[in-house]
Enzyme design. Structure first.
Site, short mmCIF file in Angstrom:
data_model
loop_
_atom_site.label_atom_id
_atom_site.label_comp_id
_atom_site.label_asym_id
_atom_site.label_seq_id
_atom_site.Cartn_x
_atom_site.Cartn_y
_atom_site.Cartn_z
N HIS A 201 0.83 -1.20 0.00
CA HIS A 201 0.00 0.00 0.00
C HIS A 201 0.87 1.26 0.00
O HIS A 201 1.95 1.26 0.59
CB HIS A 201 -0.94 -0.02 1.21
CG HIS A 201 -1.95 -1.11 1.11
ND1 HIS A 201 -2.66 -1.59 2.17
CD2 HIS A 201 -2.37 -1.82 0.04
CE1 HIS A 201 -3.47 -2.55 1.76
NE2 HIS A 201 -3.30 -2.71 0.47
N HIS B 147 -4.88 -5.45 -12.36
CA HIS B 147 -4.88 -4.45 -11.27
C HIS B 147 -3.50 -3.92 -10.95
O HIS B 147 -3.38 -2.93 -10.25
CB HIS B 147 -5.56 -4.99 -10.03
CG HIS B 147 -4.66 -5.82 -9.13
ND1 HIS B 147 -3.95 -6.90 -9.57
CD2 HIS B 147 -4.40 -5.72 -7.80
CE1 HIS B 147 -3.27 -7.41 -8.56
NE2 HIS B 147 -3.52 -6.73 -7.48
#
Lengths: 476, 147
Positions: free
Chosen positions: A203, A399
């Site tokens: 992240h 993705h």
């Protein structure tokens, strides 16, 4: 994987014919090199998903597919509740509604360079990231329920966001059908102090430059031009989603055997959509989607505040916010009939083409932005959904880059400090509480994101609009 | 990061095994309980290799339909305590009675500067899940943890 194991339909379509208990074929979209580099487990997992009750059309894997639990990461599968279809916690993933948002900064690279270091330090100080970090927001029971119902709309109403953003978030910022009462106390406890935190692992918050435009018309419609600066945030539903995933994975193992579903592997744990466990999971999962949407809206708000300090008068405007770990009910044409299917996308991005009814008016003529995260040293991409993706994979695309090597191997190969210094020499500032985390996320540990998006484009899933290069990366 | 760590019984050790996106944990011991304890040490080592002081004690109980599911429950209970208390743990004592487990964890709050935590475990999975005793009576307990 050995390409000889597939029927090659065209340059980027690889098919596994149904055999044994498979109900439908498995189809992987990738070029030959990506197929060769993919783990054999992707083949095995795509085949296993094809065995699940109520699956429609095919079990799909995207060009960045890799070994997940149950479903491959990069897996797409749709189930019909009227034909015994199931919902699977492993088909969504632990980080429910993990996704990406990209915001336009309204400034050029030349504006950033004089303050790049100060901006990096300021973002790192003010965006809570990494293990042990705590957000500035603590939720009591009433606010927790409001957040789980309201998603990004809740964040905006509380002053942590901008109402203009909502149109540019999937589901207009609020996932319908959330059932906060199905979210356990333990899941709530894990989230109580985690709103507005980035998390860790892969992240990040990145400040990026538009390095290349592929499709001028769409780029213009999206408001992108070369050398523009954008801010991209990649994160999900934090501890709440992880806990819901954990709890329902277990419940579904028990539910599957109670429903007489023979699982090829117990990590494929699932429950009929028309069952108590299935409905409970959907209610809790949708609440977690709202948590992720709220979280990204809050992080976007924090980024906005920091940018406003450095660039008074400029505002970060949201291009789009899209999730890549979800199960959503969507109408799709199958065999000439419109059917409402439960589409699982695990490490796969929804990619609606031009004209899609769910897109906001400004985006409808061109199609949905498909946001693809790369590694911290290489590139990210903005794609646009293609109409052909509907037939190919229920309007889905890749993705990200996908890992090429394990964290373990990356750690043996690179020193975090060295990676950081080398990237700094290239004008990319990395800020992270952990140099080991940087080594584990080294650019070389990831596949070539360029090859992944080129394969997605060739396969007719989504088309390249712009390539982004990182300027600042805040890693958890 | 080394493959093996501290010894308890002489046979007790842990290792990480590679997985494309996540990380595999495996604990070894003379008993199933010891293998579970070692796997929990491997879990801490996913986050940090720095010294973690055993200053605070936390008790947990869990149960599951079989020992493999119990192993996942155990790791998930430790992950939960790490997340909610924002702590890291360095000592574990496990007792197993059938498919019920009692664990005691010793650790300290995360100190970002000192522990430099690399990543956050999200949950233990049923992937590569195996709890077994080999021919030399050595127990092992393994699975993939999502990070």
């Amino acid at each position: 994987m050995d390409p000889a194991r597939f029927t090659r339909v065209d340059e980027t379509t690889w098919r596994i014919e149904p055999h044994g208990p498979m109900r439908v074929p498995a189809i992987i979209y990738a070029d030959e090199n990506l197929i060769r580099d993919m783990d054999d487990k992707v083949y095995e997992q795509a085949v296993n998903v094809a065995m699940l009750p109520g699956i429609v059309q095919a079990s799909y894997a995207m060009p960045d597919a890799h070994w997940g639990y149950g479903f491959p990461i990069g897996g797409v599968a749709a189930f019909d509740p009227e034909h015994g279809g199931v919902v699977s916690a492993g088909g969504v993933g632990f980080d429910i509604s993990c996704g990406v948002r990209t915001m336009l900064a309204g400034i050029k690279v030349a504006d950033i360079l004089p303050v790049q270091k100060m901006l990096a330090d300021s973002l790192f100080r003010q965006i809570p990231a990494g293990v042990g970090s705590t957000g500035a927001i603590t939720l009591d029971t009433v606010e927790m329920d409001a957040m789980l119902f309201g998603g990004a709309r809740w964040a905006v109403e509380r002053g942590w966001g901008d109402a203009c953003d909502l149109d540019r978030i999937e589901e207009r910022g609020t996932m319908a059908g959330a059932m906060p009462e199905r979210v356990s106390e333990r899941a709530r406890e894990r989230q109580r102090r985690e709103m507005g935190t980035l998390g860790s692992g892969n992240h990040y918050l990145e400040v990026q430059a538009i390095a290349e435009i592929f499709d001028t018309a769409v780029a213009e419609a999206y408001g992108l031009a070369e050398d523009d600066v954008v801010v991209t945030i990649h994160c999900g539903s934090r501890g709440l989603g992880h806990q819901i995933g954990t709890e329902f994975l277990k419940e579904m193992v028990i539910a599957a055997s109670a429903s007489g579903i023979a699982l090829p592997d117990r990590e494929l744990a699932c429950a009929p959509i028309h069952s108590d466990v299935g409905q409970s999971y959907l209610g809790a999962m949708r609440a977690a989607v709202n948590c992720a949407l709220a979280n990204r809206e809050i992080l976007g708000h924090f980024a906005r505040r920091i940018f406003a300090h450095f660039f008074p008068g400029q505002n970060l405007s949201l291009l789009f916010d899209v999730s890549h770990n979800t199960c959503k009910v969507e109408p799709h044409m199958v065999g000439g009939k419109r059917r409402h299917l439960f589409v699982h996308r695990k490490g796969a991005t929804r990619a609606f083409g031009p004209g899609h009814e769910s897109l906001p008016a400004r985006l409808r003529p061109v199609g949905q932005p498909v946001l693809i995260g790369g590694s911290m040293g290489t590139a990210s991409y903005i794609l646009v959904g293609e109409i052909s993706a509907e037939q190919k994979a229920f309007s889905s695309a890749c993705h990200g880059a996908g890992r090429a090597m394990s964290r373990h191997a990356a750690l043996k190969q690179w020193s975090g400090r060295k990676v950081q210094d080398e990237l700094a020499a290239q004008g990319i500032l990395i800020r992270s509480p952990s140099t080991r985390g940087i080594a584990e996320e080294a650019p070389g540990a990831y596949k070539d994101v360029g090859a992944v998006v080129a394969a997605a484009e060739h396969a007719g899933l989504a088309r390249r609009v712009a390539r982004l290069r990182p300027l600042i990366c805040i890693k958890g | 990061m080394s493959e093996a760590a501290t010894a308890i019984s002489g046979k007790a050790r842990w290792e990480h095994f590679p997985h494309a996106a996540d990380v595999g944990l495996r604990g070894f011991g003379e008993t199933m309980a010891e293998a579970f304890e070692q796997a929990a040490l491997a879990l801490t080592a996913v986050v940090t290799t720095a010294d973690v002081r055993p200053a605070v004690l936390v008790d947990i109980d869990c149960e599951a339909p079989d020992v493999e599911l119990l192993f996942v429950e155990w790791l998930n209970a430790v992950i939960y305590e790490m997340a909610v208390r924002k702590m890291l743990f360095s000592r574990f004592a496990v007792t197993i009675d059938g498919t019920c487990l009692h664990g005691t964890l010793w650790g300290e709050p995360v100190d970002v500067a000192r522990h430099a935590p690399a990543c956050e475990p999200k949950g233990a999975t049923y992937t590569a899940l195996k709890v077994a005793k080999d021919e030399s009576s050595m127990w092992s307990a393994a699975c993939i943890v999502d990070v």
